[in-house]
Design an enzyme around this catalytic site. Sequence first.
Site, PDB file in Angstrom:
ATOM      1  N   ASP A 292     -20.165  35.395  -8.272  1.00 54.90           N
ATOM      2  CA  ASP A 292     -20.657  34.519  -9.344  1.00 54.90           C
ATOM      3  C   ASP A 292     -22.149  34.228  -9.187  1.00 54.90           C
ATOM      4  OD1 ASP A 292     -18.196  34.321 -10.520  1.00 54.90           O
ATOM      5  OD2 ASP A 292     -17.918  32.176 -10.164  1.00 54.90           O
ATOM      6  N   ASP A 293     -22.743  33.759 -10.264  1.00 53.22           N
ATOM      7  CA  ASP A 293     -24.131  33.266 -10.287  1.00 53.22           C
ATOM      8  C   ASP A 293     -25.164  34.374 -10.075  1.00 53.22           C
ATOM      9  OD1 ASP A 293     -22.796  30.860 -10.492  1.00 53.22           O
ATOM     10  OD2 ASP A 293     -23.222  30.217  -8.453  1.00 53.22           O
TER      11      ASP A 293
ATOM     12  N   HIS B 148     -19.329  28.832 -15.826  1.00 57.69           N
ATOM     13  CA  HIS B 148     -19.999  28.254 -14.659  1.00 57.69           C
ATOM     14  C   HIS B 148     -19.447  26.846 -14.448  1.00 57.69           C
ATOM     15  CE1 HIS B 148     -23.128  27.638 -11.750  1.00 57.69           C
ATOM     16  NE2 HIS B 148     -23.815  26.769 -12.475  1.00 57.69           N
TER      17      HIS B 148
END
Length: 303
Positions: A11-12, A132
Site C-alpha cells: 500500500d501507499d 486508504h
Amino acid sequence: MLQVKLIVTGDDFGYCPRRNQGIVDCFLAGAVSNVSLLVNGSAAADAAKLARRYNIPIGLHANLSEGSPVCEVLRTNSSLLNQDGFFHGKMGFRTALSKGLLNMSEVKQELKAQVELFRELTGHLPPHMDGHQHVHVLPEVRHVFAEVLEEYGIKYTRVPIEPGLHSCDWIPPALMDFYLGVEEDSFNTVDVFTRHGIRWPDIYIGLSTMGKNMSVGNIWSAIDTAIVEFTSKEPLPQGRAVTIELMVHPGYPSVPPVGGCGEGPDDFSQSWERLHELQTLIKPELQSHYKTRNIQLCSFKDL
C-alpha cells in the site's frame, strides 16, 4: 494439497521516493506481488513510472483522508477539507461523516478524479481499487465507492474482515477498537459491494501483521488460521484455489519534508516499522514457506 493464491499488496505506493524504492525492492525480491497507488502522493508520477519499468501490477489506493484532493474544484470550499485546507485525517474524516458534514456528491467527484488521474499516470484503469485508511467501507461512502467502481468496470476491491483478529492479544486496546470498527463497517459493506457486482479475495489479512507486529511467524499463523476458518465453512469445489490478500506497508522511512500527500509524511511513514516490514517480507524462510504450502503469489489481474 490445497492451492492458495496470495496477493501481497504494498500500500501507499507514491507516498514518497523512499517508500517507492522499498516497495520496488520488495517486488524484485518476490516478496510483494501487487501495489496500490496513492495518486495524491508526492511521488505518484515516479511510482507509476517504476511500475511500468518493472511491470509491477498496480491498482488504486483511493484517498479521502490524508493530504489534498486531486479534483481542482474541491481544493477550496469543500466539505472534504478541514480549516487548514487538507482532508480531515483518518479519525477526523470519520467524525465529520458521523456528524453528517460530508457531501457525498463531492466524495464521488473526488473518487472519479482519482480514477482519471490513475489512468493518466499509468495508461490504464485500475484492476482493483481500495481505500486508504479503509475509508471505502464507511457508511454512505461505501455506496458511492461501489457506484464509481461499477461505472468504471473496476472488478476488485478489499474488504478488511480478518479471521482470528479478535484473539490477537498483542494489539493495543485503542488500535483494536479502531480495527473492530473497520471490521463492523466491512460486514455492513458486503451486501452493497455484492449488489454492484464487485469482488474481493476470499480472505483478507493485514491488520494483525502491521508494522512492528509483523513477523514471519505472525504471517504464517494468520494465513493458516484464515485458511482453516474459510475451508471449515463449506467444502471447496475441486480445483478451486483459495484467494488471499495480505496488505503490507514496506518502505524505507520517510525523511521530512519529502513525502506525504500535501502535508509532509506522517509518523508511521517516518518510523522504523516500514523498514521492519520490508526486512520481514524478504526473509528467505517466508518465501520457502509459501512454496512448501503450495502458495502462489499473484496479483488481482491473475484471479
